[in-house]
Design an enzyme around this catalytic site. Sequence first.
Site, PDB file in Angstrom:
ATOM      1  N   ASP A 177       2.171   2.926   7.732  1.00  0.00           N
ATOM      2  CA  ASP A 177       1.030   2.098   7.360  1.00  0.00           C
ATOM      3  C   ASP A 177       1.417   0.728   6.840  1.00  0.00           C
ATOM      4  O   ASP A 177       1.352   0.446   5.646  1.00  0.00           O
ATOM      5  CB  ASP A 177       0.198   2.813   6.301  1.00  0.00           C
ATOM      6  CG  ASP A 177      -1.209   2.961   6.805  1.00  0.00           C
ATOM      7  OD1 ASP A 177      -1.689   2.007   7.426  1.00  0.00           O
ATOM      8  OD2 ASP A 177      -1.812   4.017   6.589  1.00  0.00           O
ATOM      9  N   ARG A 225       0.168   9.159   0.458  1.00  0.00           N
ATOM     10  CA  ARG A 225      -0.658   9.344   1.664  1.00  0.00           C
ATOM     11  C   ARG A 225      -0.135   8.500   2.827  1.00  0.00           C
ATOM     12  O   ARG A 225      -0.426   8.785   3.993  1.00  0.00           O
ATOM     13  CB  ARG A 225      -2.128   9.005   1.365  1.00  0.00           C
ATOM     14  CG  ARG A 225      -2.338   7.566   1.016  1.00  0.00           C
ATOM     15  CD  ARG A 225      -3.762   7.157   0.716  1.00  0.00           C
ATOM     16  NE  ARG A 225      -3.747   5.780   0.217  1.00  0.00           N
ATOM     17  CZ  ARG A 225      -3.498   5.422  -1.027  1.00  0.00           C
ATOM     18  NH1 ARG A 225      -3.306   6.352  -1.939  1.00  0.00           N
ATOM     19  NH2 ARG A 225      -3.443   4.150  -1.396  1.00  0.00           N
ATOM     20  N   ASN A 226       0.630   7.459   2.511  1.00  0.00           N
ATOM     21  CA  ASN A 226       1.187   6.604   3.556  1.00  0.00           C
ATOM     22  C   ASN A 226       2.655   6.892   3.849  1.00  0.00           C
ATOM     23  O   ASN A 226       3.373   6.055   4.397  1.00  0.00           O
ATOM     24  CB  ASN A 226       1.011   5.132   3.180  1.00  0.00           C
ATOM     25  CG  ASN A 226      -0.437   4.714   3.290  1.00  0.00           C
ATOM     26  OD1 ASN A 226      -1.190   5.302   4.070  1.00  0.00           O
ATOM     27  ND2 ASN A 226      -0.849   3.736   2.504  1.00  0.00           N
ATOM     28  N   ASP A 229       0.850  -1.196   0.000  1.00  0.00           N
ATOM     29  CA  ASP A 229       0.000   0.000   0.000  1.00  0.00           C
ATOM     30  C   ASP A 229       0.885   1.246   0.000  1.00  0.00           C
ATOM     31  O   ASP A 229       0.618   2.211   0.712  1.00  0.00           O
ATOM     32  CB  ASP A 229      -0.917  -0.027   1.233  1.00  0.00           C
ATOM     33  CG  ASP A 229      -2.077   0.951   1.112  1.00  0.00           C
ATOM     34  OD1 ASP A 229      -2.284   1.514   0.011  1.00  0.00           O
ATOM     35  OD2 ASP A 229      -2.780   1.164   2.121  1.00  0.00           O
TER      36      ASP A 229
HETATM   37  P1  ADP Z   1      -5.053   5.142   7.330  1.00  0.00           P
HETATM   38  O1  ADP Z   1      -5.874   4.403   8.315  1.00  0.00           O
HETATM   39  O2  ADP Z   1      -5.861   5.955   6.373  1.00  0.00           O
HETATM   40  O3  ADP Z   1      -4.036   4.301   6.661  1.00  0.00           O
HETATM   41  P2  ADP Z   1      -3.551   6.341   9.468  1.00  0.00           P
HETATM   42  O4  ADP Z   1      -4.546   5.968  10.490  1.00  0.00           O
HETATM   43  O5  ADP Z   1      -2.252   5.630   9.516  1.00  0.00           O
HETATM   44  O6  ADP Z   1      -4.199   6.249   8.054  1.00  0.00           O
HETATM   45  O7  ADP Z   1      -3.270   7.895   9.557  1.00  0.00           O
HETATM   46  C1  ADP Z   1      -4.223   8.858   9.213  1.00  0.00           C
HETATM   47  C2  ADP Z   1      -3.549  10.214   9.209  1.00  0.00           C
HETATM   48  O8  ADP Z   1      -3.107  10.533  10.521  1.00  0.00           O
HETATM   49  C3  ADP Z   1      -2.300  10.312   8.333  1.00  0.00           C
HETATM   50  O9  ADP Z   1      -2.610  10.624   7.003  1.00  0.00           O
HETATM   51  C4  ADP Z   1      -1.522  11.415   8.998  1.00  0.00           C
HETATM   52  O10 ADP Z   1      -1.959  12.685   8.558  1.00  0.00           O
HETATM   53  C5  ADP Z   1      -1.873  11.227  10.472  1.00  0.00           C
HETATM   54  N1  ADP Z   1      -0.828  10.414  11.132  1.00  0.00           N
HETATM   55  C6  ADP Z   1      -0.768   9.071  11.236  1.00  0.00           C
HETATM   56  N2  ADP Z   1       0.321   8.671  11.906  1.00  0.00           N
HETATM   57  C7  ADP Z   1       0.983   9.807  12.243  1.00  0.00           C
HETATM   58  C8  ADP Z   1       2.237  10.072  12.935  1.00  0.00           C
HETATM   59  N3  ADP Z   1       3.006   9.091  13.406  1.00  0.00           N
HETATM   60  N4  ADP Z   1       2.604  11.355  13.067  1.00  0.00           N
HETATM   61  C9  ADP Z   1       1.841  12.350  12.574  1.00  0.00           C
HETATM   62  N5  ADP Z   1       0.681  12.176  11.917  1.00  0.00           N
HETATM   63  C10 ADP Z   1       0.253  10.922  11.745  1.00  0.00           C
END
Ligand code: ADP
Length: 460
Positions: A329, A315-316, A311
Amino acid sequence: MAKMSWAVGTQCVAKGDHRKLKPGELAYNKGDILTIVDTSTKKGYYQAKHNTTGEEGLINSTNVREREALRVDPGLSLMPWFHGKISGPEAVCKLQPSEDGLFLVRESIRHPGDYVLCVSVSGEVIHYRVIYQDSKLTIDNTQYFYNLIDMIEFYSKNKGSIATTLLKPKQKQGAKSAELELSKNGWLMDITKLILGETIGEGEFGAVYEGEYMGQRVAVKIIKCDVTAQAFLQETTVMTKLQHKNLVRLLGVILHKGLHIVTELMTKGNLVNFLRTRGRSVVNSVQLLHFALDVCEGMEYLESKKLVHRDLAARNVLVSDDKVAKVSDFGLTKVDSKVSDNAKLPVKWTAPEGLKKEKFSTKSDVWSYGVLLWEIFSYGRQPYPKMSLQEVKEKVEQGYRMEAPEDCPPGVYSLMRICWEQEPRKRPAFHKLREKLEREMAKISPSPGSQHGDGIRSGC
Ligand code: ADP
């Protein structure tokens, strides 16, 4: 005996408290995580950094042990006390010899979908029916819970309206307590030391919060649904094995009202938003290449571990305070190459063989990396603009490829094109891509190791 061959970067768990310090020594408590920063200072000692306080000092190698990764074990469970569909008499058998507070949870046979909490008390087993009401669970219509984990946590600390607090889980055969395994290896964190802040992101399965854990800024993903939390345990297990400057680092997990996944805080958010909100006038092409190289190095590391991300997309990828890009991710990361649910595939990033035959490999990650390069050099545009997913599937199969983003260096575009070779084996490996990118960097940046910075655009 401590191994004497630890390398710089090794993470250790303290075996006990160390408070009576000699000059130059580091203070720590039992269970604290310390990172080796120098192995050559003093015989039998390492120079180490405390992961949470950030302090540095000497540690005696015999007082610490290496922090181990968790084994990917299908038996690892957040709910080892959950026995599935078994009858009342079967539950009674399992709770022998009787012991006050010994408990299990089963799914009701008579009322499918409802759960039953079975507790041993004074030589008897009491069965409490757990009712599902308004998306919540309750035993007594007084206390309500989001999930079973939450309920067991509550009754382990409070008697509430049941006969005894829950003292000892009767584990299902083959199930291993995730809590125990996480804690043994130093991955379990303490909810009381966490200060939760603002929401910083919304994932598919739960919100992400900014937080502070013993003075360190962290990101916390909270997964409330117990079934999803159990699935995420896999992602977390994979993350315990991965340590690289270009992969978002797992700090640990907290088991409280589901699962809290605690990672390093990437203050500049995800790469798509970073690029979209700043744009060409702020981010120069040297910086873009730095991002491309960062991700490539993270992926080269995954490649070396024979792990497939599946993936990979901008965005990841998250951006740290000092503008280092790190891959995140790992939800779909697997050693094996088959997926069971291709309805969820990110079509615009997935290689043709992934879409058609559900075949995933490092080379399908390379395809996605090509799309990610396109996203980087188009400052966060949606790939295949204005094309539907069906159109993308069909056209790409027939050989259609995206054009170069505006002002993209030709060398970078040719890298995208080799990532998009129809035949997986014709695509380069990540280590080759990294070498090519370094050459590109040398062309447009006078000093390849130059600082990450928002400067005046050069090159393209
Ligand atoms: P998804 O479930 O859509 O794969 P995540 O839950 O991993 O996405 O993250 C959603 C959003 O939260 C990311 O796009 C980012 O903006 C923010 N985010 C996730 N992890 C972090 C982190 N370690 N530090 C800062 N922001 C984060």
